[in-house]
Scaffold this motif. Sequence first.
Motif, PDB file in Angstrom:
ATOM      1  N   THR A 179      -3.895  -3.244  10.903  1.00  0.00           N
ATOM      2  CA  THR A 179      -5.152  -2.895  10.239  1.00  0.00           C
ATOM      3  C   THR A 179      -6.347  -3.316  11.081  1.00  0.00           C
ATOM      4  O   THR A 179      -7.295  -2.547  11.274  1.00  0.00           O
ATOM      5  CB  THR A 179      -5.223  -3.556   8.858  1.00  0.00           C
ATOM      6  OG1 THR A 179      -4.199  -3.019   8.028  1.00  0.00           O
ATOM      7  CG2 THR A 179      -6.571  -3.319   8.197  1.00  0.00           C
ATOM      8  N   ALA A 201      -7.730   0.646  -2.156  1.00  0.00           N
ATOM      9  CA  ALA A 201      -6.337   0.231  -1.991  1.00  0.00           C
ATOM     10  C   ALA A 201      -5.614   0.014  -3.309  1.00  0.00           C
ATOM     11  O   ALA A 201      -4.387   0.084  -3.358  1.00  0.00           O
ATOM     12  CB  ALA A 201      -6.276  -1.055  -1.165  1.00  0.00           C
ATOM     13  N   PRO A 203       0.840  -1.201   0.000  1.00  0.00           N
ATOM     14  CA  PRO A 203       0.000   0.000   0.000  1.00  0.00           C
ATOM     15  C   PRO A 203       0.875   1.250   0.000  1.00  0.00           C
ATOM     16  O   PRO A 203       2.013   1.234   0.491  1.00  0.00           O
ATOM     17  CB  PRO A 203      -0.792  -0.121   1.303  1.00  0.00           C
ATOM     18  CG  PRO A 203       0.063  -0.972   2.189  1.00  0.00           C
ATOM     19  CD  PRO A 203       0.754  -1.943   1.271  1.00  0.00           C
ATOM     20  N   SER A 204       0.352   2.326  -0.545  1.00  0.00           N
ATOM     21  CA  SER A 204       1.122   3.565  -0.623  1.00  0.00           C
ATOM     22  C   SER A 204       1.438   4.120   0.764  1.00  0.00           C
ATOM     23  O   SER A 204       2.328   4.965   0.913  1.00  0.00           O
ATOM     24  CB  SER A 204       0.352   4.612  -1.431  1.00  0.00           C
ATOM     25  OG  SER A 204      -0.912   4.879  -0.834  1.00  0.00           O
ATOM     26  N   THR A 205       0.728   3.652   1.779  1.00  0.00           N
ATOM     27  CA  THR A 205       0.969   4.098   3.147  1.00  0.00           C
ATOM     28  C   THR A 205       2.246   3.506   3.744  1.00  0.00           C
ATOM     29  O   THR A 205       2.694   3.943   4.803  1.00  0.00           O
ATOM     30  CB  THR A 205      -0.223   3.701   4.030  1.00  0.00           C
ATOM     31  OG1 THR A 205      -0.515   2.310   3.815  1.00  0.00           O
ATOM     32  CG2 THR A 205      -1.456   4.516   3.686  1.00  0.00           C
ATOM     33  N   ASP A 223      -6.538   1.346   3.060  1.00  0.00           N
ATOM     34  CA  ASP A 223      -5.519   0.468   2.463  1.00  0.00           C
ATOM     35  C   ASP A 223      -5.679  -1.000   2.853  1.00  0.00           C
ATOM     36  O   ASP A 223      -4.799  -1.821   2.592  1.00  0.00           O
ATOM     37  CB  ASP A 223      -4.108   0.940   2.838  1.00  0.00           C
ATOM     38  CG  ASP A 223      -3.832   0.869   4.334  1.00  0.00           C
ATOM     39  OD1 ASP A 223      -4.736   0.480   5.108  1.00  0.00           O
ATOM     40  OD2 ASP A 223      -2.700   1.215   4.748  1.00  0.00           O
ATOM     41  N   THR A 269      -4.721  -4.331   0.694  1.00  0.00           N
ATOM     42  CA  THR A 269      -3.310  -4.689   0.509  1.00  0.00           C
ATOM     43  C   THR A 269      -2.523  -4.570   1.816  1.00  0.00           C
ATOM     44  O   THR A 269      -1.294  -4.577   1.803  1.00  0.00           O
ATOM     45  CB  THR A 269      -2.647  -3.801  -0.568  1.00  0.00           C
ATOM     46  OG1 THR A 269      -2.857  -2.411  -0.243  1.00  0.00           O
ATOM     47  CG2 THR A 269      -3.221  -4.103  -1.937  1.00  0.00           C
ATOM     48  N   ASN A 270      -3.235  -4.464   2.932  1.00  0.00           N
ATOM     49  CA  ASN A 270      -2.548  -4.278   4.210  1.00  0.00           C
ATOM     50  C   ASN A 270      -3.359  -4.930   5.324  1.00  0.00           C
ATOM     51  O   ASN A 270      -3.778  -4.276   6.267  1.00  0.00           O
ATOM     52  CB  ASN A 270      -2.373  -2.785   4.493  1.00  0.00           C
ATOM     53  CG  ASN A 270      -1.431  -2.510   5.645  1.00  0.00           C
ATOM     54  OD1 ASN A 270      -0.622  -3.342   6.027  1.00  0.00           O
ATOM     55  ND2 ASN A 270      -1.535  -1.320   6.215  1.00  0.00           N
TER      56      ASN A 270
END
Length: 328
Positions: free
Chosen positions: A312, A265, A85-87, A303, A306-307
């Motif tokens: 999460t 996500a 994830p971009s996070t 997200d 993908t996380n």
Amino acid sequence: MNRLVGRALAPAAALAILLTGCASSAATPSASTPAAQATVTVTDNKGTVTVKTPPTSVVALDNRTFQTLADWDIKPKAAARSLMPSTNKYAKDESIIDIGTHNEPKLELITAAEPDLIINGQRFAGKYDDIASRAPGAAQILLDPRDGEAFDSELKRQTTTLGTIFGKEAEATALNAKLDASITAAKAAYDPSQKVIAVNSSGGKIGYIAPTVGRTLGPVFDILGLTHALDVAGATNDHQGDDISVETIAAANPDWILVMDRDAAVSADDPSYVPAAKVIQDSAALANVTAVTKGQVVYMPADTYTNEGIQTYTTFFEDLAAKFAAAK
């Protein structure tokens, strides 16, 4: 050289030279003889695995572990960055070899990374044997939640195992304790007389997520003891949810709707992306459902798809606990 000289000298002289040699070695280790790595033995889904610790080259392929590695500042040599994830702070780190996605993997790059540890799981689990053949000298661990085991316990098992491997036992214990606390709070705040349905949003459509077996949100029913509003025969763990009509969901009239926005996500930058909140709000069939009219629709972190790791779920349970408590 000291050993050869020592064999030719008298014992006392040899001892002096040996001690001198040892002192020099302790002060200035030889680059050609690095200190031996310790090892730990852990148990994964396939049995016991001996892992060098700390690992010097890690390949990370399991989405559920990406956030933990980042939080612990464990930078992999290679990873499925295309699935991060971009996070995650490593998602755009070009110094990390990108193995690609499970649909278009670049498994040959695993060999180039010369790993001593491969963290496999989730989307890459089915490629276990192929991955092993690419790096036969590496320890490969697989810690996917096992069927028939409590999902929250499996998340903690994964975290504990990683903590053992990376010398992060205290951090792992703290993560597990935070998950437990979030579950306890959500259970305490939930009114079991209120019915719950879980759905996801993908491609502008709503899919049904069944209790227990459904993707991501399915285990939440068991963990929190939620009363489900709808049973669907032949329900699956399809990543887009099961295809049932919104009218069927509306007829069940849930008090709460739990939502995973799958596309948030993976395609939030796509001009055609429609947020799950809008999909639900724009649904005429759901307009009079109790969960909608009372604002009792709870979304997982953006997200999540993908996380899906321990962080999460902890965040989601904390959010649920707050919303359950506020509704009382």
